[in-house]
Motif scaffolding. Structure first.
Motif, mmCIF file in Angstrom:
data_model
loop_
_atom_site.group_PDB
_atom_site.id
_atom_site.type_symbol
_atom_site.label_atom_id
_atom_site.label_comp_id
_atom_site.label_asym_id
_atom_site.label_seq_id
_atom_site.Cartn_x
_atom_site.Cartn_y
_atom_site.Cartn_z
ATOM 1 N N TRP A 54 -8.342 5.696 -7.100
ATOM 2 C CA TRP A 54 -7.009 6.286 -7.193
ATOM 3 C C TRP A 54 -6.004 5.342 -7.848
ATOM 4 C CZ3 TRP A 54 -6.226 11.299 -5.829
ATOM 5 C CH2 TRP A 54 -7.170 11.903 -4.990
ATOM 6 N N ASN B 49 -4.988 10.650 -2.198
ATOM 7 C CA ASN B 49 -5.065 9.200 -2.330
ATOM 8 C C ASN B 49 -5.169 8.486 -0.973
ATOM 9 O OD1 ASN B 49 -4.682 6.487 -2.994
ATOM 10 N ND2 ASN B 49 -3.106 6.914 -4.505
ATOM 11 N N ASP B 50 -6.284 7.781 -0.784
ATOM 12 C CA ASP B 50 -6.510 7.034 0.452
ATOM 13 C C ASP B 50 -6.380 5.534 0.226
ATOM 14 O OD1 ASP B 50 -8.759 6.490 -1.034
ATOM 15 O OD2 ASP B 50 -10.191 7.286 0.423
ATOM 16 N N ASN C 153 0.854 -1.184 0.000
ATOM 17 C CA ASN C 153 0.000 0.000 0.000
ATOM 18 C C ASN C 153 0.896 1.243 0.000
ATOM 19 O OD1 ASN C 153 -1.770 2.121 0.668
ATOM 20 N ND2 ASN C 153 -3.122 0.744 1.806
ATOM 21 N N HIS D 89 -3.733 14.826 2.302
ATOM 22 C CA HIS D 89 -4.957 14.749 1.516
ATOM 23 C C HIS D 89 -4.726 13.909 0.255
ATOM 24 C CE1 HIS D 89 -6.777 17.976 3.981
ATOM 25 N NE2 HIS D 89 -5.522 18.378 4.081
ATOM 26 N N PRO E 117 0.276 4.460 -0.810
ATOM 27 C CA PRO E 117 -0.234 5.663 -0.136
ATOM 28 C C PRO E 117 -0.118 5.582 1.385
ATOM 29 C CG PRO E 117 -1.746 4.960 -1.858
ATOM 30 C CD PRO E 117 -0.731 3.877 -1.701
ATOM 31 N N LEU E 118 -0.355 4.403 1.952
ATOM 32 C CA LEU E 118 -0.244 4.270 3.405
ATOM 33 C C LEU E 118 1.209 4.417 3.842
ATOM 34 C CD1 LEU E 118 -1.306 3.703 6.198
ATOM 35 C CD2 LEU E 118 -1.284 1.247 5.669
ATOM 36 N N ARG F 227 1.949 8.055 3.824
ATOM 37 C CA ARG F 227 1.303 8.722 4.951
ATOM 38 C C ARG F 227 2.088 8.488 6.241
ATOM 39 N NH1 ARG F 227 -4.111 10.457 4.444
ATOM 40 N NH2 ARG F 227 -4.819 10.307 2.275
#
Length: 270
Positions: A234, A228-229, A208, A226, A210-211, A214
């Motif tokens: 995405w 892509n979650d 992952n 803010h 994006p994670l 983050r």
């Protein structure tokens, strides 16, 4: 922005100051032929050079700024975009304090990360594939931006002064990596285990991105993240009609994430 040419592009939904502009291009618009159809911005993917030049000119026209492209090598080199205009330096991140210069990174599965300061006019962009992310490209970009502010007597900032936006990338249901990739991130921070799920094949993991980004940003004290979650909309691999994906189709185009300072910014950059 020219909405006729850029109606499908993504404008980041983040609480950036009014002097910050940003966008993420998609496949829509442009003149490139298959398999680069149609808004390919990469000049290194064997697309017709004239088509790429036309598409890049359209990007400048639609955004109203001059994109500053890089020769990306999955590294951590950071450059001041204002000092390298027109020469496409070898780097994977850039920043600027000058209005009218677009800090630009190209992607086709890797994660684009945009940074902006809430109080002072400085913005930056990083190209974060797993190698660059693991080696600290986001940290290097943030450090260079902070050093620039400190040199100007503007260094009394906090994590809350910074904003980050994550653009589209290959999603956590599609990004299969080996155990060595997982081990690289977990050695850096045990919390990274949460960003990996067992893959369908032995010794493979679904990562992952994006994670992981983050987590890196939060460790730097940046909480306002803010974009892509990790959700399917995405995912560049899954959204074939909207995004280029190198893993889906190796011979493909490149999209761009760009951030800039608008003309008329009320603060001096020096």
């Amino acid at each position: 922005m020219n909405t006729d040419m850029s109606r499908d592009w993504i404008v980041p939904d983040w609480p950036a100051p009014p002097w910050v502009g940003a966008l993420f291009t998609t496949r829509a618009g442009g003149v490139s032929r298959p398999p680069f159809d149609s808004f390919n911005l990469g000049d290194h993917v064997q697309d017709d050079a004239a088509a790429v030049a036309y598409n890049r000119a359209l990007l400048a026209q639609c955004s109203g700024v001059e994109p500053g492209f890089l020769q990306q090598v999955h590294g951590v080199q950071v450059v001041d975009a204002g000092q390298v205009q027109g020469c496409a330096p070898q780097a994977d991140a850039c920043f600027t304090q000058q209005p009218g210069i677009g800090c630009t990174v190209m992607v086709a599965d890797c994660l684009p990360v945009l940074l902006a300061h809430r109080r002072f006019p400085i913005v930056g962009a990083a190209h974060a594939g797993w190698r660059g992310l693991a080696d600290g490209v986001i940290e290097q970009l943030h450090a260079r931006m902070r050093q620039t502010l400190v040199a100007q007597g503007r260094g009394q900032d906090a994590g809350s002064d910074w904003l980050a936006w994550l653009g589209p990338c290959i999603g956590p249901t599609a990004f299969e990596v080996g155990s060595e990739v997982r081990a690289t991130f977990v050695r850096h921070a045990a919390a990274a285990t949460a960003a990996f799920q067992p893959g369908a094949r032995e010794g493979k993991w679904l990562a992952n991105l994006p994670l992981l980004a983050r987590q890196r940003l939060q460790a730097m004290g940046i909480g306002a993240i803010h974009g892509n979650d990790g959700g399917l909309p995405w995912c560049t691999y899954s959204q074939e009609q909207r995004f280029f994906s190198y893993r889906r189709q190796a011979r493909t185009g490149r999209m761009a994430a760009m951030v800039w300072i608008r003309d008329g910014c009320p603060f001096s950059a020096v």
